[in-house]
Design an enzyme around this catalytic site. Structure first.
Site, PDB file in Angstrom:
ATOM      1  N   PHE A 151       0.761  -1.306   0.050  1.00 57.76           N
ATOM      2  CA  PHE A 151       0.002   0.044  -0.032  1.00 57.76           C
ATOM      3  C   PHE A 151       0.841   1.095   0.123  1.00 57.76           C
ATOM      4  O   PHE A 151       0.289   2.360   0.535  1.00 57.76           O
ATOM      5  CB  PHE A 151      -0.850  -0.021   1.137  1.00 57.76           C
ATOM      6  CG  PHE A 151      -1.950  -1.175   1.257  1.00 57.76           C
ATOM      7  CD1 PHE A 151      -2.920  -1.411   0.061  1.00 57.76           C
ATOM      8  CD2 PHE A 151      -1.842  -2.000   2.304  1.00 57.76           C
ATOM      9  CE1 PHE A 151      -3.618  -2.761   0.186  1.00 57.76           C
ATOM     10  CE2 PHE A 151      -2.424  -3.309   2.295  1.00 57.76           C
ATOM     11  CZ  PHE A 151      -3.592  -3.484   1.398  1.00 57.76           C
TER      12      PHE A 151
ATOM     13  N   GLU B 177       7.510   1.146  -0.172  1.00 51.50           N
ATOM     14  CA  GLU B 177       8.165   1.604  -1.047  1.00 51.50           C
ATOM     15  C   GLU B 177       9.640   2.131  -0.792  1.00 51.50           C
ATOM     16  O   GLU B 177      10.488   1.960  -1.307  1.00 51.50           O
ATOM     17  CB  GLU B 177       7.255   2.886  -1.722  1.00 51.50           C
ATOM     18  CG  GLU B 177       7.384   3.119  -3.119  1.00 51.50           C
ATOM     19  CD  GLU B 177       6.737   4.152  -3.910  1.00 51.50           C
ATOM     20  OE1 GLU B 177       5.249   4.223  -3.427  1.00 51.50           O
ATOM     21  OE2 GLU B 177       7.244   4.828  -4.517  1.00 51.50           O
TER      22      GLU B 177
ATOM     23  N   ARG C  48       1.750  15.790  -5.745  1.00 49.12           N
ATOM     24  CA  ARG C  48       0.525  14.874  -6.318  1.00 49.12           C
ATOM     25  C   ARG C  48      -0.654  15.426  -5.592  1.00 49.12           C
ATOM     26  O   ARG C  48      -1.737  15.406  -6.394  1.00 49.12           O
ATOM     27  CB  ARG C  48       0.518  13.551  -5.964  1.00 49.12           C
ATOM     28  CG  ARG C  48      -0.221  12.664  -6.861  1.00 49.12           C
ATOM     29  CD  ARG C  48       0.030  11.239  -6.945  1.00 49.12           C
ATOM     30  NE  ARG C  48       0.891  10.681  -8.067  1.00 49.12           N
ATOM     31  CZ  ARG C  48       0.183  10.213  -9.285  1.00 49.12           C
ATOM     32  NH1 ARG C  48      -0.762  10.378  -9.509  1.00 49.12           N
ATOM     33  NH2 ARG C  48       1.373   9.840 -10.090  1.00 49.12           N
TER      34      ARG C  48
ATOM     35  N   ARG D 189      -1.239   4.553  -1.011  1.00 49.53           N
ATOM     36  CA  ARG D 189      -2.193   4.320  -2.084  1.00 49.53           C
ATOM     37  C   ARG D 189      -2.987   5.894  -2.133  1.00 49.53           C
ATOM     38  O   ARG D 189      -3.661   6.290  -1.626  1.00 49.53           O
ATOM     39  CB  ARG D 189      -3.239   3.520  -1.620  1.00 49.53           C
ATOM     40  CG  ARG D 189      -3.810   2.740  -2.689  1.00 49.53           C
ATOM     41  CD  ARG D 189      -4.973   1.830  -2.191  1.00 49.53           C
ATOM     42  NE  ARG D 189      -5.116   0.880  -3.118  1.00 49.53           N
ATOM     43  CZ  ARG D 189      -6.013  -0.391  -2.992  1.00 49.53           C
ATOM     44  NH1 ARG D 189      -6.037  -0.838  -1.931  1.00 49.53           N
ATOM     45  NH2 ARG D 189      -6.520  -1.187  -3.946  1.00 49.53           N
TER      46      ARG D 189
ATOM     47  N   PHE E  99      -1.168   8.472  -2.929  1.00 46.66           N
ATOM     48  CA  PHE E  99       0.247   9.358  -3.125  1.00 46.66           C
ATOM     49  C   PHE E  99      -0.098  10.909  -2.980  1.00 46.66           C
ATOM     50  O   PHE E  99       0.392  11.496  -3.627  1.00 46.66           O
ATOM     51  CB  PHE E  99       1.050   8.844  -4.108  1.00 46.66           C
ATOM     52  CG  PHE E  99       2.545   9.079  -4.100  1.00 46.66           C
ATOM     53  CD1 PHE E  99       3.255   7.977  -3.282  1.00 46.66           C
ATOM     54  CD2 PHE E  99       3.072  10.003  -4.651  1.00 46.66           C
ATOM     55  CE1 PHE E  99       4.845   8.272  -3.669  1.00 46.66           C
ATOM     56  CE2 PHE E  99       4.717  10.297  -4.739  1.00 46.66           C
ATOM     57  CZ  PHE E  99       5.246   9.395  -3.922  1.00 46.66           C
TER      58      PHE E  99
ATOM     59  N   THR F  66       5.294  10.934 -11.432  1.00 46.76           N
ATOM     60  CA  THR F  66       5.782  12.421 -11.674  1.00 46.76           C
ATOM     61  C   THR F  66       7.248  12.594 -11.797  1.00 46.76           C
ATOM     62  O   THR F  66       7.753  13.520 -12.304  1.00 46.76           O
ATOM     63  CB  THR F  66       5.151  13.324 -10.991  1.00 46.76           C
ATOM     64  OG1 THR F  66       5.691  13.031  -9.360  1.00 46.76           O
ATOM     65  CG2 THR F  66       3.669  13.422 -10.860  1.00 46.76           C
TER      66      THR F  66
ATOM     67  N   ALA G 200       2.557   3.882  -7.809  1.00 41.23           N
ATOM     68  CA  ALA G 200       1.833   4.964  -8.904  1.00 41.23           C
ATOM     69  C   ALA G 200       0.837   4.155  -9.702  1.00 41.23           C
ATOM     70  O   ALA G 200       0.408   4.458 -11.120  1.00 41.23           O
ATOM     71  CB  ALA G 200       2.931   5.629  -9.609  1.00 41.23           C
TER      72      ALA G 200
ATOM     73  N   GLU H  87      -4.439   2.464  -7.370  1.00 37.82           N
ATOM     74  CA  GLU H  87      -4.990   3.523  -6.462  1.00 37.82           C
ATOM     75  C   GLU H  87      -6.414   4.330  -6.486  1.00 37.82           C
ATOM     76  O   GLU H  87      -6.976   4.782  -5.629  1.00 37.82           O
ATOM     77  CB  GLU H  87      -4.184   4.619  -6.330  1.00 37.82           C
ATOM     78  CG  GLU H  87      -2.348   4.154  -6.171  1.00 37.82           C
ATOM     79  CD  GLU H  87      -1.496   4.981  -6.422  1.00 37.82           C
ATOM     80  OE1 GLU H  87      -0.811   5.128  -7.545  1.00 37.82           O
ATOM     81  OE2 GLU H  87      -0.754   5.763  -5.584  1.00 37.82           O
TER      82      GLU H  87
HETATM   83  N1  MTE Z   1      -3.576  -4.229  -3.620  1.00 32.97           N
HETATM   84  C1  MTE Z   1      -3.382  -4.995  -2.653  1.00 32.97           C
HETATM   85  N2  MTE Z   1      -4.176  -6.231  -2.437  1.00 32.97           N
HETATM   86  N3  MTE Z   1      -2.242  -4.990  -1.843  1.00 32.97           N
HETATM   87  C2  MTE Z   1      -1.556  -3.838  -1.770  1.00 32.97           C
HETATM   88  O1  MTE Z   1      -0.528  -3.447  -1.126  1.00 32.97           O
HETATM   89  N4  MTE Z   1      -1.221  -1.485  -2.983  1.00 32.97           N
HETATM   90  C3  MTE Z   1      -1.955  -0.389  -3.591  1.00 32.97           C
HETATM   91  C4  MTE Z   1      -2.538  -1.198  -5.077  1.00 32.97           C
HETATM   92  N5  MTE Z   1      -3.267  -1.983  -4.429  1.00 32.97           N
HETATM   93  C5  MTE Z   1      -2.093  -2.888  -2.827  1.00 32.97           C
HETATM   94  C6  MTE Z   1      -2.932  -3.176  -3.618  1.00 32.97           C
HETATM   95  C7  MTE Z   1      -1.080   0.528  -4.070  1.00 32.97           C
HETATM   96  S1  MTE Z   1      -0.405   1.661  -3.036  1.00 32.97           S
HETATM   97  C8  MTE Z   1      -0.324   0.634  -5.710  1.00 32.97           C
HETATM   98  S2  MTE Z   1       0.396   1.793  -6.061  1.00 32.97           S
HETATM   99  C9  MTE Z   1      -0.885  -0.446  -6.456  1.00 32.97           C
HETATM  100  O2  MTE Z   1      -1.503  -1.511  -5.973  1.00 32.97           O
HETATM  101  C10 MTE Z   1       0.476  -1.179  -6.984  1.00 32.97           C
HETATM  102  O3  MTE Z   1       0.344  -2.141  -8.076  1.00 32.97           O
HETATM  103  P1  MTE Z   1       0.232  -1.951  -9.367  1.00 32.97           P
HETATM  104  O4  MTE Z   1       0.857  -0.775  -9.814  1.00 32.97           O
HETATM  105  O5  MTE Z   1       0.594  -3.176  -9.718  1.00 32.97           O
HETATM  106  O6  MTE Z   1      -1.500  -1.790  -9.507  1.00 32.97           O
HETATM  107 MO1  MOS Z   2       1.293   3.028  -4.181  1.00 33.11          MO
HETATM  108  S1  MOS Z   2       1.156   4.456  -2.731  1.00 33.11           S
HETATM  109  O1  MOS Z   2       2.095   4.360  -5.437  1.00 33.11           O
HETATM  110  O2  MOS Z   2       2.613   2.195  -3.591  1.00 33.11           O
END
Ligand code: MTE
Ligand code: MOS
Length: 767
Positions: free
Chosen positions: A234, A238, A316, A348, A350, A447, A516, A718
């Site tokens: 989430f 990072e 952002r 999530r 950001f 960005t 992102a 997100e």
């Molecule tokens: N979904 C689950 N199940 N667990 C996670 O930690 N992180 C979120 C989102 N969905 C997350 C999630 C966040 S902050 C982001 S940026 C995106 O998943 C990252 O994955 P993606 O770029 O493959 O969508």
């Molecule tokens: Mo998601 S806050 O960009 O890891």
């Protein structure tokens, strides 16, 4: 043509069965070799001060202890700042900057021994004045942790002065803990020479690699980072993982033993950064129809003691302070304030959600001031298709919100239900209801333009099985299955043939954080590139061997058609191997079209936008402030979905996480700067029992990305989080009913029952 597991199919998450049966391997499940040591962190108990003495003799004398690590034991750089700001030490040498800052690590034969020993430290700190919140920081003349951003277009002063109506307000927006089910963890194995391998729960293996190398003072090629999966990230993994990876690696090299570092939940919550809380001051000018003419906004954020990702996060927030609305004249400024709290980080959205909720607050202000339905005001201010410009001077080319909102308004029966709620509330009962339909428009791309690149490695083995590796990490979001679908489709083979392997810096170098929401956009394209390279070689081989033209070679499900002949995929691959065709390729992708000039505040930071809307209905008990979400309808845009089942899961999960952020999840620091909400007992995330009683989630099936993204899909991770704002606004409507909607309740987030009750009592007192 039917390939099992091609794109656009509903497929369960590749690890779903393993997740629910406990057979999915997480870092903590790796068998510990005999001799594995365990580390535990010792934290500061002062928010700000000078370290005058650190007596660790009692710690060292404790049973099972092998040694301690402090700033003095760092052979390389004592810095894990992700953007090279140099303000983020592994352990501070002189000055403590927040209550809970890691000061040292104990290494012992068991985790329990390390944990008990850590409590025996005697640290002397000369306290200095501390500041905890962004407004206090501005007053105290604290610095910004990074340069503020300004976005400006048009003539704000003239625009405000010329508006028929003007409203000024302030909104406080709380932070959020990530509450991943799996906490931070790092497990380091020393190797020969300078080598070390770290298994770590990180969204950003390349950065962890770089940081470990930097701290150990060795080249990046000596460090390998592996991650099979995370139990949720989430955004919290990072950059915040760097500390754990670095400490485990330091200890592993120092004692030449495997070392595991796994904080307990309290320590994880206390010592790692969270979503930024904001204080936003806004002024909006509008006409008698509720059309916005000018907006001025100042966004001050609690960044904590170091920059971490606060620059891009607060940027952002400004990029999303328009949400879906065109501001003819606008000036938005950020204040990323240093505070003596843990350094806040990605979460999530950001920073985007904190911007969006302010846009929605302004809409609500206008609606109440004019006595109109907020939905009317929303519609009156949508970016018009084909040409309106954002505060950062990017043209909104593909706005599909009118259709999304129109369809949702109809399918949720918004108008009829709103009227029924107004009628019910007019009867004056204790339970008041509210309904709100709110949109989201979210910009997709990092960005930091250079982050928008990805690599993948695809091997076809000579038995026809395929190994896929890409730079993204799996944290539950379903990235691996989506990328595997792309590969299965490219070769026209069943997805069972495609093995998804752990992310490792050895296979794909210099990757970006999986963040992102761009994981599938970037890694899907990189994997496709690798497949296309291998396919091109296979086609050349077929042309040569069978004497046909390239146009006569076709990949059909499980077989290849060459001229008039058809042969099985396995057989074809076997023959290609024998003919010495290279069956492995490294793919690469970089996002086109994007550019961003931060100093000017102008550019095209986003490749495209993802859209969505939610309609939520709540009931509020006006005697206690407690509430319940009765019904939620969502229509969300993911372009042409790579995997609708996974995407709907992302929409549901994101929405619920957004509701948690805005309702029950409250972070609370006491006057000494001590986080008092550091466990699930005091920090309330939504439970299964909090889900909406009726929950209708649909994807806009007609949508496809106007840009050439992977299979015309859109990012999904997100954006749905911001749909939770509809619940917040619905609560606000129920609250407003106690004063006949004469006033927009100035509800701050999170709208805990206490805050809701105080808002109700304030309105009642003003009557
Ligand atoms: N979904 C689950 N199940 N667990 C996670 O930690 N992180 C979120 C989102 N969905 C997350 C999630 C966040 S902050 C982001 S940026 C995106 O998943 C990252 O994955 P993606 O770029 O493959 O969508
Ligand atoms: Mo998601 S806050 O960009 O890891």
């Amino acid at each position: 043509m039917s390939v099992k597991g091609a794109t656009h199919q509903d497929l369960t998450h590749d690890s779903a069965a393993k997740h629910v049966t406990g057979r999915a391997d997480y870092t903590d499940d790796i068998l510990e070799p005999i001799g594995t040591l365990h580390a535990y962190l010792g934290l500061s108990e002062v928010a700000h001060g000078r370290i005058t003495g650190m007596d660790l003799s009692e710690v060292l004398a404790a049973p099972g202890v092998v040694g301690v690590l402090t700033a003095a034991d760092i052979p390389g750089a004592n810095d894990i700042s992700p953007t090279g700001t140099g303000d983020d030490p592994v352990f501070p040498a002189e000055t403590v900057e927040f209550h809970g800052q890691p000061l040292f690590a104990v290494v012992a034969k068991s985790r329990d021994a390390a944990r008990r020993a850590a409590a025996r430290a005697r640290v002397e700190i000369d306290p200095l004045p501390h500041v905890l919140d962004p407004m206090g920081a501005i007053e105290a003349g604290y610095p910004d942790v990074t340069a503020p951003l300004k976005l400006e277009r048009g003539e704000v002063a003239a625009g405000l002065a010329g508006s028929a109506h003007r409203i000024r307000g302030r909104m406080e927006i709380g932070g959020q803990d990530h509450m991943y089910l799996e906490g931070h963890i790092a497990f380091a194995m020393p190797g020969e020479d300078e080598d070390v391998v770290v298994y770590s729960s990180t969204q950003h293996p390349s950065e962890a690699q770089h940081m470990v190398a930097h701290v150990l003072g060795v080249p990046s090629h000596s460090v390998v980072i592996n991650v099979r999966r995370m139990g949720g990230g989430f955004g919290g993994k990072e950059t915040q993982m760097n500390l754990f990876a670095a400490v485990a690696a330091l200890a592993a090299k120092k004692w030449n033993r495997p070392v595991k570092l796994r904080p307990d939940r309290d320590q994880d919550m206390i010592a790692t950064g969270k979503r930024h809380d904001f204080v936003a001051d806004y002024e909006v000018g509008f006409d008698g129809e509720g059309r916005i003419e000018a907006v001025e906004g100042l966004f001050a954020a609690r960044c904590g003691f170091s920059a971490d990702l606060s620059g891009p996060v607060t940027d952002r927030a400004l990029f999303h302070a328009d949400n879906a609305y065109f501001y003819p004249h606008v000036r938005l400024r950020s204040r990323p304030m240093k505070t003596n709290t843990v350094s806040n980080t990605a979460f999530r959205g950001f920073g985007g959600p904190q911007g969006v909720i302010v846009a929605e607050r302004m809409i609500e202000e206008i609606a109440y001031a004019l006595g109109r339905d907020p939905l009317e005001i929303r519609k009156a201010n949508f970016y018009r298709p084909g040409g309106d410009v954002t505060p950062y001077h990017q043209v909104v080319e593909d706005n599909i919100l009118e259709r999304i909102v129109g369809e949702l308004e109809a399918s949720s029966e918004y108008q009829a239900r709103r009227q029924a709620i107004l009628d019910d509330n007019a009867k004056g009962g204790i339970i008041r209801r509210g309904i709100a339909l709110t949109p989201v428009k979210f910009g997709i791309s990092f960005t930091a333009t250079w982050y928008n690149q990805a690599g993948a490695l695809v091997h076809v083995y000579n038995d026809g099985s395929i190994m896929l590796n890409h730079g993204g990490t799996e944290m539950g979001q379903g990235l691996n299955i989506k990328v595997a679908q792309v590969v299965a489709e490219a070769f026209a083979v069943d997805i069972d043939r495609v093995k998804i392997t752990r992310t490792t810096t050895e296979k794909v170098p210099n990757t970006s954080a999986t963040a992102a929401s761009s994981g599938s956009d970037l890694n899907g394209m990189a994997a496709l590139d690798a497949c296309e390279q291998i396919k091109a070689r296979l086609v050349d081989f077929a042309c040569e061997k069978w004497g046909v033209e390239a146009t006569e070679v076709e990949f059909l499900p499980g077989r290849v058609k060459i001229g008039a002949e058809e042969i099985g995929f396995d057989d074809f691959i076997r023959q290609a191997y024998v003919a010495r065709v290279q069956l492995s390729a490294a793919g690469f992708y970089k996002t086109p079209k994007i550019h961003w000039d931060r100093a000017k505040g102008q550019g095209r930071p986003f490749y495209y936008f993802a859209y969505g809307a939610a309609c939520s209905e709540v009931s509020v008990d006006t005697l206690t402030g407690e509430y319940r979400v009765d019904r939620v309808d969502i229509l969300h845009d993911v372009g042409r979905s790579l995997n609708p089942a996974v995407d709907r899961g992302q929409v549901e999960g994101g929405f619920i996480q957004g509701v948690g952020w805005l309702t029950s999840e409250e972070l609370w620091w006491d006057g000494d700067g001590r986080l008092r909400t550091h466990a699930p007992s005091t920090y309330k995330i939504p439970l299964a029992s909090d889900r909406p009683r009726i929950f209708n989630v649909a994807l806009a099936e007609w949508s496809q990305n106007a840009e050439r993204t992977i299979k015309r899909s859109k990012a999904v991770g997100e954006p749905p989080l911001m749909l939770g704002i509809s619940v917040f606004e619905a609560i606000s409507m129920a609250v407003a009913s106690v004063a006949d909607y004469r006033e927009c309740p100035r509800l701050d987030a999170p709208a805990t029952p206490e805050r809701v009750l105080m808002a109700i009592e304030r309105l009642r007192a003003e009557r």
